[in-house]
Design a protein around this motif. Structure first.
Motif, mmCIF file in Angstrom:
data_model
loop_
_atom_site.group_PDB
_atom_site.id
_atom_site.type_symbol
_atom_site.label_atom_id
_atom_site.label_comp_id
_atom_site.label_asym_id
_atom_site.label_seq_id
_atom_site.Cartn_x
_atom_site.Cartn_y
_atom_site.Cartn_z
ATOM 1 N N ILE A 1 -9.309 -0.014 4.797
ATOM 2 C CA ILE A 1 -8.433 0.580 3.775
ATOM 3 C C ILE A 1 -8.072 -0.552 2.811
ATOM 4 O O ILE A 1 -7.789 -1.676 3.251
ATOM 5 N N GLN B 1 -7.449 3.644 17.965
ATOM 6 C CA GLN B 1 -6.527 4.466 18.757
ATOM 7 C C GLN B 1 -7.265 5.625 19.445
ATOM 8 O O GLN B 1 -6.951 5.984 20.569
ATOM 9 N N LYS C 1 0.856 -1.195 0.000
ATOM 10 C CA LYS C 1 0.000 0.000 0.000
ATOM 11 C C LYS C 1 0.889 1.242 0.000
ATOM 12 O O LYS C 1 1.779 1.376 0.849
ATOM 13 N N LEU D 1 1.695 4.780 0.941
ATOM 14 C CA LEU D 1 1.254 5.707 1.986
ATOM 15 C C LEU D 1 1.559 7.126 1.555
ATOM 16 O O LEU D 1 2.616 7.395 0.978
ATOM 17 N N LYS D 2 0.623 8.019 1.844
ATOM 18 C CA LYS D 2 0.856 9.439 1.556
ATOM 19 C C LYS D 2 1.601 10.011 2.744
ATOM 20 O O LYS D 2 1.021 10.220 3.805
ATOM 21 N N VAL D 3 2.874 10.211 2.592
ATOM 22 C CA VAL D 3 3.650 10.746 3.708
ATOM 23 C C VAL D 3 4.159 12.134 3.331
ATOM 24 O O VAL D 3 4.142 12.515 2.171
ATOM 25 N N THR E 1 -1.140 1.552 12.043
ATOM 26 C CA THR E 1 -2.610 1.707 12.038
ATOM 27 C C THR E 1 -3.169 1.318 10.679
ATOM 28 O O THR E 1 -4.197 0.619 10.589
ATOM 29 N N THR E 2 -2.484 1.746 9.621
ATOM 30 C CA THR E 2 -2.936 1.424 8.263
ATOM 31 C C THR E 2 -2.982 -0.087 8.072
ATOM 32 O O THR E 2 -3.929 -0.619 7.470
ATOM 33 N N ALA F 1 4.993 4.706 10.356
ATOM 34 C CA ALA F 1 5.440 3.563 9.540
ATOM 35 C C ALA F 1 4.280 2.859 8.837
ATOM 36 O O ALA F 1 4.465 2.197 7.815
ATOM 37 N N GLY F 2 3.086 2.963 9.421
ATOM 38 C CA GLY F 2 1.932 2.325 8.790
ATOM 39 C C GLY F 2 1.270 1.259 9.648
ATOM 40 O O GLY F 2 0.520 0.421 9.150
HETATM 41 N N1 LIG Z 1 -5.753 5.548 3.463
HETATM 42 C C1 LIG Z 1 -4.490 5.979 3.353
HETATM 43 N N2 LIG Z 1 -3.872 6.032 2.146
HETATM 44 C C2 LIG Z 1 -2.603 6.462 2.029
HETATM 45 N N3 LIG Z 1 -1.846 6.875 3.051
HETATM 46 C C3 LIG Z 1 -2.402 6.862 4.273
HETATM 47 C C4 LIG Z 1 -3.746 6.401 4.497
HETATM 48 N N4 LIG Z 1 -4.029 6.493 5.816
HETATM 49 C C5 LIG Z 1 -2.911 6.983 6.392
HETATM 50 N N5 LIG Z 1 -1.942 7.208 5.477
HETATM 51 C C6 LIG Z 1 -0.566 7.723 5.711
HETATM 52 O O1 LIG Z 1 0.224 6.620 6.096
HETATM 53 C C7 LIG Z 1 1.217 7.022 7.041
HETATM 54 C C8 LIG Z 1 1.231 6.046 8.191
HETATM 55 O O2 LIG Z 1 0.091 6.281 9.034
HETATM 56 P P1 LIG Z 1 -0.290 5.278 10.210
HETATM 57 O O3 LIG Z 1 -1.307 5.983 11.045
HETATM 58 O O4 LIG Z 1 -0.657 3.961 9.647
HETATM 59 O O5 LIG Z 1 1.097 5.150 10.984
HETATM 60 P P2 LIG Z 1 1.423 4.524 12.398
HETATM 61 O O6 LIG Z 1 2.613 3.632 12.208
HETATM 62 O O7 LIG Z 1 0.208 3.893 12.982
HETATM 63 O O8 LIG Z 1 1.823 5.817 13.199
HETATM 64 P P3 LIG Z 1 1.701 6.201 14.764
HETATM 65 O O9 LIG Z 1 2.656 5.278 15.473
HETATM 66 O O10 LIG Z 1 2.175 7.625 14.791
HETATM 67 O O11 LIG Z 1 0.268 6.021 15.176
HETATM 68 C C9 LIG Z 1 0.913 8.464 7.411
HETATM 69 O O12 LIG Z 1 1.864 9.291 6.794
HETATM 70 C C10 LIG Z 1 -0.485 8.698 6.862
HETATM 71 O O13 LIG Z 1 -0.612 10.020 6.384
#
Ligand SMILES: Nc1ncnc2c1ncn2[C@@H]1O[C@H](COP(=O)(O)OP(=O)(O)OP(=O)(O)O)[C@@H](O)[C@H]1O
Length: 205
Positions: free
Chosen positions: A52, A87, A8, A10-12, A42-43, A39-40
């Protein structure tokens, strides 16, 4: 057994990062997921729940295909029905503690057991605004467990709990997960807090 192979984009900030994971989780296992912020993690949980959709990938659960982008199979979140602890809790502002659980299950004995487990049995008529952060988080956990899910996805589920409450709750959740026969994935910023609960880990870079 859950097997996952997904990609996937990710838009970072300033560009793109590809979340690429290929892993398997045994039925009944409890896995901690950790790694840097953004890192992703939650995604990844949301991809498993069907909230998603990745550009590419396949997810099978006990032999049933939940997602196969090459075959255009993508089961809805309602068909997958994991227990999900968000979360930010995602509680319903207009529902009391009791209503949150009654909405998920009609099993009164199970609801009462969960209320005791989460120490919310004296607060059943409270709406989220009248609960502390820790009580709200415990309600989010109880609601996820209410449907007796076979797959439980938890995103930072203990972040608002004090050490004593966290230790006690984790001690009670372990046998409960076993009783349900659930496979559990838990995202944590503080993976040491899960020592003794989890039996595997996934690091997401
Ligand atoms: N549906 C999506 N499509 C593309 N990118 C996304 C989507 N949802 C979130 N992102 C991007 O993916 C990146 C990772 O987000 P995510 O919340 O998964 O990280 P995380 O590892 O859970 O972070 P944290 O530990 O800070 O909670 C972020 O930069 C977010 O902007």
């Amino acid at each position: 057994m859950i097997s996952v192979a997904i990609e996937k984009k990710l838009k970072v900030y300033k560009g793109q990062h590809v979340l690429k994971i290929a892993d398997g989780f045994d039925t009944g296992s409890i896995t901690k997921i950790h790694g840097p912020s953004g890192a992703g993690k939650t995604t990844f949980l949301k991809i498993i729940a069907g909230l998603i959709t990745p550009e590419q990938g396949k997810i099978t659960v006990d032999g049933l295909v939940w997602l196969d982008t090459s075959a255009e199979i993508n089961l809805t979140p309602q068909k997958r029905m994991p227990g999900f602890v968000f979360q930010d809790y995602a509680l319903f502002p207009n529902m009391t503690v009791a209503e949150h659980l009654a909405y998920a299950t009609k099993d009164r004995a199970w609801i009462n057991r969960l209320l005791k487990l989460g120490k919310l049995d004296t607060l059943t008529d409270h709406k989220p605004i009248h609960l502390s952060g820790g009580q709200q988080q415990r309600l989010a956990i109880l609601r996820a467990l209410a449907i007796k899910p076979k797959l439980i996805l938890m995103d930072e589920p203990f972040s608002a709990l004090d050490l004593h409450m966290k230790t006690e709750l984790i001690g009670q959740l372990k046998p409960l997960f076993k009783e349900l026969g659930a496979t559990v994935l838990i995202v944590s910023h503080n993976p040491q807090e899960l020592d003794g609960l989890t039996d595997g880990e996934l690091y997401i870079e």
